[in-house]
Write an enzyme that holds these catalytic residues in place. Structure first.
Site, PDB file in Angstrom:
ATOM      1  N   LYS A  69       0.852  -1.272   0.011  1.00  0.00           N
ATOM      2  CA  LYS A  69       0.178  -0.098  -0.043  1.00  0.00           C
ATOM      3  C   LYS A  69       0.900   1.261   0.079  1.00  0.00           C
ATOM      4  O   LYS A  69       0.311   2.220  -0.685  1.00  0.00           O
ATOM      5  CB  LYS A  69      -1.088  -0.010   1.160  1.00  0.00           C
ATOM      6  CG  LYS A  69      -1.763  -1.296   1.130  1.00  0.00           C
ATOM      7  CD  LYS A  69      -2.660  -1.429   2.215  1.00  0.00           C
ATOM      8  CE  LYS A  69      -3.750  -0.517   2.337  1.00  0.00           C
ATOM      9  NZ  LYS A  69      -4.694  -0.743   3.523  1.00  0.00           N
ATOM     10  N   GLY A 109      -9.484  -4.792   5.998  1.00  0.00           N
ATOM     11  CA  GLY A 109      -9.931  -3.695   7.104  1.00  0.00           C
ATOM     12  C   GLY A 109      -8.835  -3.840   8.356  1.00  0.00           C
ATOM     13  O   GLY A 109      -9.295  -3.246   9.425  1.00  0.00           O
ATOM     14  N   ARG A 129      -6.946  -7.918  -7.697  1.00  0.00           N
ATOM     15  CA  ARG A 129      -7.628  -9.150  -7.903  1.00  0.00           C
ATOM     16  C   ARG A 129      -8.980  -9.299  -8.149  1.00  0.00           C
ATOM     17  O   ARG A 129      -9.514  -7.766  -8.117  1.00  0.00           O
ATOM     18  CB  ARG A 129      -7.381 -10.065  -6.596  1.00  0.00           C
ATOM     19  CG  ARG A 129      -7.876  -9.168  -5.352  1.00  0.00           C
ATOM     20  CD  ARG A 129      -7.956  -9.820  -4.159  1.00  0.00           C
ATOM     21  NE  ARG A 129      -7.958  -8.704  -2.788  1.00  0.00           N
ATOM     22  CZ  ARG A 129      -9.084  -8.007  -2.509  1.00  0.00           C
ATOM     23  NH1 ARG A 129     -10.382  -8.474  -3.066  1.00  0.00           N
ATOM     24  NH2 ARG A 129      -8.987  -7.307  -1.538  1.00  0.00           N
TER      25      ARG A 129
HETATM   26  P1  ADP Z   1      -7.731  -2.457   3.404  1.00  0.00           P
HETATM   27  O1  ADP Z   1      -6.651  -2.888   2.610  1.00  0.00           O
HETATM   28  O2  ADP Z   1      -7.773  -2.975   4.728  1.00  0.00           O
HETATM   29  O3  ADP Z   1      -9.195  -2.625   2.466  1.00  0.00           O
HETATM   30  P2  ADP Z   1      -8.160   0.353   2.893  1.00  0.00           P
HETATM   31  O4  ADP Z   1      -6.898   1.515   2.850  1.00  0.00           O
HETATM   32  O5  ADP Z   1      -8.665  -0.038   1.762  1.00  0.00           O
HETATM   33  O6  ADP Z   1      -7.686  -0.965   3.713  1.00  0.00           O
HETATM   34  O7  ADP Z   1      -8.975   1.030   3.948  1.00  0.00           O
HETATM   35  C1  ADP Z   1     -10.271   0.399   4.416  1.00  0.00           C
HETATM   36  C2  ADP Z   1     -11.313   1.488   5.122  1.00  0.00           C
HETATM   37  O8  ADP Z   1     -10.778   2.222   5.993  1.00  0.00           O
HETATM   38  C3  ADP Z   1     -11.681   2.355   3.993  1.00  0.00           C
HETATM   39  O9  ADP Z   1     -12.940   1.781   3.220  1.00  0.00           O
HETATM   40  C4  ADP Z   1     -12.040   3.367   4.854  1.00  0.00           C
HETATM   41  O10 ADP Z   1     -13.508   3.366   5.478  1.00  0.00           O
HETATM   42  C5  ADP Z   1     -11.232   3.454   5.964  1.00  0.00           C
HETATM   43  N1  ADP Z   1      -9.967   4.395   5.735  1.00  0.00           N
HETATM   44  C6  ADP Z   1      -9.000   3.976   5.072  1.00  0.00           C
HETATM   45  N2  ADP Z   1      -8.025   5.248   4.967  1.00  0.00           N
HETATM   46  C7  ADP Z   1      -8.637   6.096   5.766  1.00  0.00           C
HETATM   47  C8  ADP Z   1      -8.507   7.510   5.669  1.00  0.00           C
HETATM   48  N3  ADP Z   1      -6.928   8.237   5.364  1.00  0.00           N
HETATM   49  N4  ADP Z   1      -9.214   8.481   6.266  1.00  0.00           N
HETATM   50  C9  ADP Z   1     -10.386   7.900   6.669  1.00  0.00           C
HETATM   51  N5  ADP Z   1     -10.850   6.290   6.545  1.00  0.00           N
HETATM   52  C10 ADP Z   1      -9.823   5.605   5.957  1.00  0.00           C
HETATM   53  P1  ADP Z   2     -11.090  -5.352   0.470  1.00  0.00           P
HETATM   54  O1  ADP Z   2     -10.053  -6.083   1.040  1.00  0.00           O
HETATM   55  O2  ADP Z   2     -10.808  -4.105  -0.236  1.00  0.00           O
HETATM   56  O3  ADP Z   2     -12.300  -5.266   1.446  1.00  0.00           O
HETATM   57  P2  ADP Z   2     -12.964  -7.340  -0.851  1.00  0.00           P
HETATM   58  O4  ADP Z   2     -13.956  -6.624  -0.192  1.00  0.00           O
HETATM   59  O5  ADP Z   2     -12.942  -7.922  -2.057  1.00  0.00           O
HETATM   60  O6  ADP Z   2     -11.814  -6.455  -0.607  1.00  0.00           O
HETATM   61  O7  ADP Z   2     -12.583  -8.425   0.388  1.00  0.00           O
HETATM   62  C1  ADP Z   2     -11.548  -9.484   0.425  1.00  0.00           C
HETATM   63  C2  ADP Z   2     -11.588  -9.964   1.943  1.00  0.00           C
HETATM   64  O8  ADP Z   2     -12.296 -11.070   2.062  1.00  0.00           O
HETATM   65  C3  ADP Z   2     -10.176 -10.636   1.980  1.00  0.00           C
HETATM   66  O9  ADP Z   2      -9.107  -9.891   2.295  1.00  0.00           O
HETATM   67  C4  ADP Z   2     -10.446 -11.580   3.093  1.00  0.00           C
HETATM   68  O10 ADP Z   2     -10.381 -11.017   4.508  1.00  0.00           O
HETATM   69  C5  ADP Z   2     -11.857 -12.042   3.018  1.00  0.00           C
HETATM   70  N1  ADP Z   2     -11.868 -13.351   2.221  1.00  0.00           N
HETATM   71  C6  ADP Z   2     -10.760 -14.180   1.851  1.00  0.00           C
HETATM   72  N2  ADP Z   2     -11.052 -15.368   1.200  1.00  0.00           N
HETATM   73  C7  ADP Z   2     -12.217 -15.329   1.563  1.00  0.00           C
HETATM   74  C8  ADP Z   2     -13.136 -16.285   1.040  1.00  0.00           C
HETATM   75  N3  ADP Z   2     -12.891 -17.795   0.156  1.00  0.00           N
HETATM   76  N4  ADP Z   2     -14.540 -16.262   1.202  1.00  0.00           N
HETATM   77  C9  ADP Z   2     -14.995 -15.012   1.931  1.00  0.00           C
HETATM   78  N5  ADP Z   2     -14.081 -14.091   2.172  1.00  0.00           N
HETATM   79  C10 ADP Z   2     -12.887 -14.512   2.005  1.00  0.00           C
END
Ligand code: ADP
Ligand code: ADP
Ligand code: MG
Length: 461
Positions: A117, A166, A293
Site C-alpha cells: 500500500k 480492514g 484481484r
Molecule cells: P484494506 O486494505 O484493509 O481494505 P483500505 O486502505 O482500503 O484498507 O481502507 C479500508 C477502509 O478504512 C476504507 O474503506 C475506509 O473506510 C477506511 N479508511 C482507510 N483510509 C482512510 C483515511 N485516510 N481516512 C479515513 N478512513 C480511511
Molecule cells: P477489501 O479487502 O478491499 O475489503 P474485498 O471486499 O474484496 O476487498 O474483501 C476481500 C476479503 O475477504 C479478504 O481480504 C479476506 O479478508 C476475505 N476473504 C478471503 N478469502 C475469502 C473467501 N474464500 N471467502 C470469503 N471471504 C474471504
C-alpha cells in the site's frame, strides 16, 4: 496460449463463481480443497477435485507447494487465486509462472508494486492520481514519523503497508497516542502479515468509499465504472452498490479516468480495483489502495455493465486482448449487493457455523444469489463466514432497494443465524434510501438499533 484446464486455489462462493465462468468458456476445472471442505459446492461442481491438506488454511489454501503439486498431478495449465488467501501474494504469482503455468491475475511485479500500500501510493502520485495527504512511503524511523505528524496534523491514520481486509489500521488523535500506536501497529502487522512496515495518512472524516473497477491486458486498460461501499463495519464492507448514487457525471468521468491512468502507468494486466475516499462536501477524491484481484463485490459491476468480469480475466490470462473498448462499456440502472454471513448481527456479529437444515433461495427478475450453500451442507468453522451474496438490479436505485427488500424476504437459511435481518432493516432506513451515508455511518447505527435487530431475529433466520 488459451487455457484448457483451470485450477481454483480458493473456496466458498468465489470458487463456484470461477467454475461457472470457466465452464461457459469450455475450460475444464480442478478444485483444490482442505480436509474440512471435501463436501463444499465447488468440489461437487468441478470436473476434478484434489485434497491439498488439513483444515488450517496455512497448510492448505496457503500451501503453495501443495497447490502446485495438484496442478501438476491434474495437468492444469492455469491457476485462479480468487480473493483473499494467495490472491495478492506476489511470490505465489511468480511460483505459478516459474512452474510453467498461467496465473490468472497480474504479474508478480505488479502485485509487488500495487499490493504494497505504501508503494502503491507512490505509483499513484507519480501517475497524477490524488492521494490522501500522508507519508511518501514507509516510515523508517520515529523521527520521520514525528515530522510527518507535525506536517499533516491529527487525527492520523496508521496503516500497515501489507494490510488488507480492514485490518492493520489505527487512528491516533494526538502525538502521545501516535507514538504508542505506531509501536503496537507495527508489532501487529508483523504478526498478521509477516511485515511490520507502516505508513500514515490524514483521516478523511465522513468520507464515502468509492472504488473503480478496471480491466487491462498489459497494453490497454478500461474502466467499468465505480462501486460505492460506504456501509462498513470495522472497515469491512457489508453493503455495496453501483453506480455511486451521489457522484455527478463529471466527477465520475474524472474519477474513472484517474483509475485508468494508474492502471496504464503500471501496464496492468487483469481485473483490478482502485479504491478512493470521496468527500462529497468538497468534491475531492483521494486514492487509498489498489486490490490486484477480483473483489467480493464485483457482481454489482457485472449487473450495471453486462460484462462477465471473471470470464474476461480468464480470457486475458489466456493471452487475449481486451474484449471491450471504453466506448463499448455502458452503465445501466442500479445494482446492490449484501453479504450474507453466518454471523448473528444481534450478538455483535458472533460467527455461528453449522448444518444448513433448510434453504430457500431468492429468485425472480433482477435477482442473483452467488452462494456456496446447498441443503444439507455443513458450514465449517475454519474460514471466513461469507455464505453468499445477494445481488439485485433494477432500472433505478429506488427500484433496486425495493427489490432487495423483497428478495431478502424470500431468503431462508435454516439452522444458522445470518446477517439477513440487518439488511432488511438497512433497506428500510431513510438515510440508506437517501444515500446519506459515509464510512463511519453504520457503526453508531448498529449501536442504536440493537433492540430492533434482536426483534428481527424472531421473524426468521
Ligand atoms: P484494506 O486494505 O484493509 O481494505 P483500505 O486502505 O482500503 O484498507 O481502507 C479500508 C477502509 O478504512 C476504507 O474503506 C475506509 O473506510 C477506511 N479508511 C482507510 N483510509 C482512510 C483515511 N485516510 N481516512 C479515513 N478512513 C480511511
Ligand atoms: P477489501 O479487502 O478491499 O475489503 P474485498 O471486499 O474484496 O476487498 O474483501 C476481500 C476479503 O475477504 C479478504 O481480504 C479476506 O479478508 C476475505 N476473504 C478471503 N478469502 C475469502 C473467501 N474464500 N471467502 C470469503 N471471504 C474471504
Ligand atoms: Mg480496501
Amino acid at each position: 496460449m488459451a487455457i484448457r484446464k483451470l485450477l481454483i486455489a480458493n473456496r466458498g462462493e468465489i470458487a463456484v463463481r470461477i467454475i461457472r465462468a470457466a465452464r461457459e468458456l469450455g475450460i475444464a476445472t480442478v478444485q483444490v480443497h482442505s480436509a474440512a471442505d471435501a463436501d463444499m459446492l465447488a468440489v461437487k461442481m468441478a470436473d476434478e477435485a484434489v485434497h491439498i491438506g488439513p483444515p488450517h488454511a496455512a497448510k492448505s489454501y496457503l500451501n503453495i507447494e501443495a497447490i502446485l503439486a495438484a496442478a501438476r498431478q491434474t495437468g492444469a495449465d492455469a491457476i485462479h487465486p480468487g480473493y483473499g488467501f494467495l490472491a495478492e501474494n506476489a511470490g505465489f504469482a511468480d511460483a505459478v509462472e516459474a512452474a510453467g503455468l498461467i496465473f490468472v491475475g497480474p504479474t508478480g511485479d505488479q502485485i509487488r508494486t500495487m499490493g504494497d500500500k505504501a508503494m502503491a501510493r507512490k505509483a499513484a502520485l507519480k501517475a497524477g492520481v490524488p492521494c490522501v495527504p500522508g507519508s511518501d512511503g514507509r516510515i523508517d524511523s520515529p523521527e520521520e514519523a514525528r515530522a510527518i505528524a507535525r506536517d499533516i496534523g491529527f487525527p492520523l491514520m496508521i496503516k500497515a503497508a501489507a494490510g488488507g481486509g480492514g485490518r492493520g489500521i489505527r487512528i491516533a488523535s494526538d502525538p502521545e497516542e501516535f507514538e504508542a500506536l505506531m509501536a503496537q501497529a507495527s508489532a501487529e502487522a508483523k504478526a498478521a502479515f509477516g511485515d511490520g512496515g507502516l505508513y500514515v495518512e490524514k483521516v478523511i472524516e465522513r468520507a464515502r468509499h468509492i472504488e473503480v473497477q478496471v480491466l487491462a491486458d498489459g497494453e490497454n486498460a478500461v474502466h467499468c465504472y465505480e462501486r460505492e461501499c460506504s456501509l462498513q463495519r470495522r472497515r469491512q464492507k457489508v453493503w455495496e452498490e453501483a453506480p455511486a448514487p451521489t457522484l455527478s457525471p463529471a466527477l465520475r468521468e474524472k474519477l474513472c479516468a484517474s483509475a485508468v491512468a494508474l492502471a496504464r502507468a503500471v501496464n496492468y494486466r487483469g481485473a483490478g480495483t482502485i479504491e478512493y475516499l470521496y468527500d462529497d462536501r468538497t468534491g475531492e477524491f483521494y486514492f487509498i489502495e489498489m486490490n490486484t484481484r477480483i473483489q467480493v463485490e464485483h457482481p454489482v459491476t457485472e449487473m450495471i455493465t453486462g460484462i462477465d468480469l471473471v470470464r474476461e480475466m480468464i480470457r486475458i490470462a489466456g493471452g487475449a486482448r481486451l474484449s471491450y473498448s471504453q466506448s463499448e462499456i455502458g452503465l445501466k440502472g442500479a445494482a446492490i449487493e449484501v453479504r450474507i454471513n453466518a454471523e448473528d448481527p444481534a450478538k455483535n456479529f458472533l460467527p455461528g457455523p453449522g448444518p444448513i437444515t433448510a434453504l430457500t433461495v431468492p429468485g425472480g427478475a433482477g435477482t442473483r444469489f452467488d452462494t456456496m450453500l446447498y441443503q444439507g451442507y455443513t458450514v465449517p468453522p475454519f474460514y471466513d463466514s461469507l455464505l453468499g451474496k445477494l445481488i439485485v438490479w433494477d432500472e433505478t436505485r429506488e427500484g433496486a432497494i425495493a427489490r432487495m427488500a423483497r428478495a431478502l424476504g424470500e431468503l431462508d437459511v435454516g439452522g444458522l443465524k445470518t446477517t439477513r435481518p440487518l439488511f432488511a432493516l438497512l433497506a428500510a432506513d431513510p438515510d440508506v434510501r437517501a444515500a446519506k451515508v459515509h464510512t463511519r455511518w453504520l457503526e453508531p447505527w448498529l449501536e442504536e438499533n440493537q433492540q430492533r435487530l434482536q426483534e428481527q431475529e424472531g421473524t426468521g433466520s
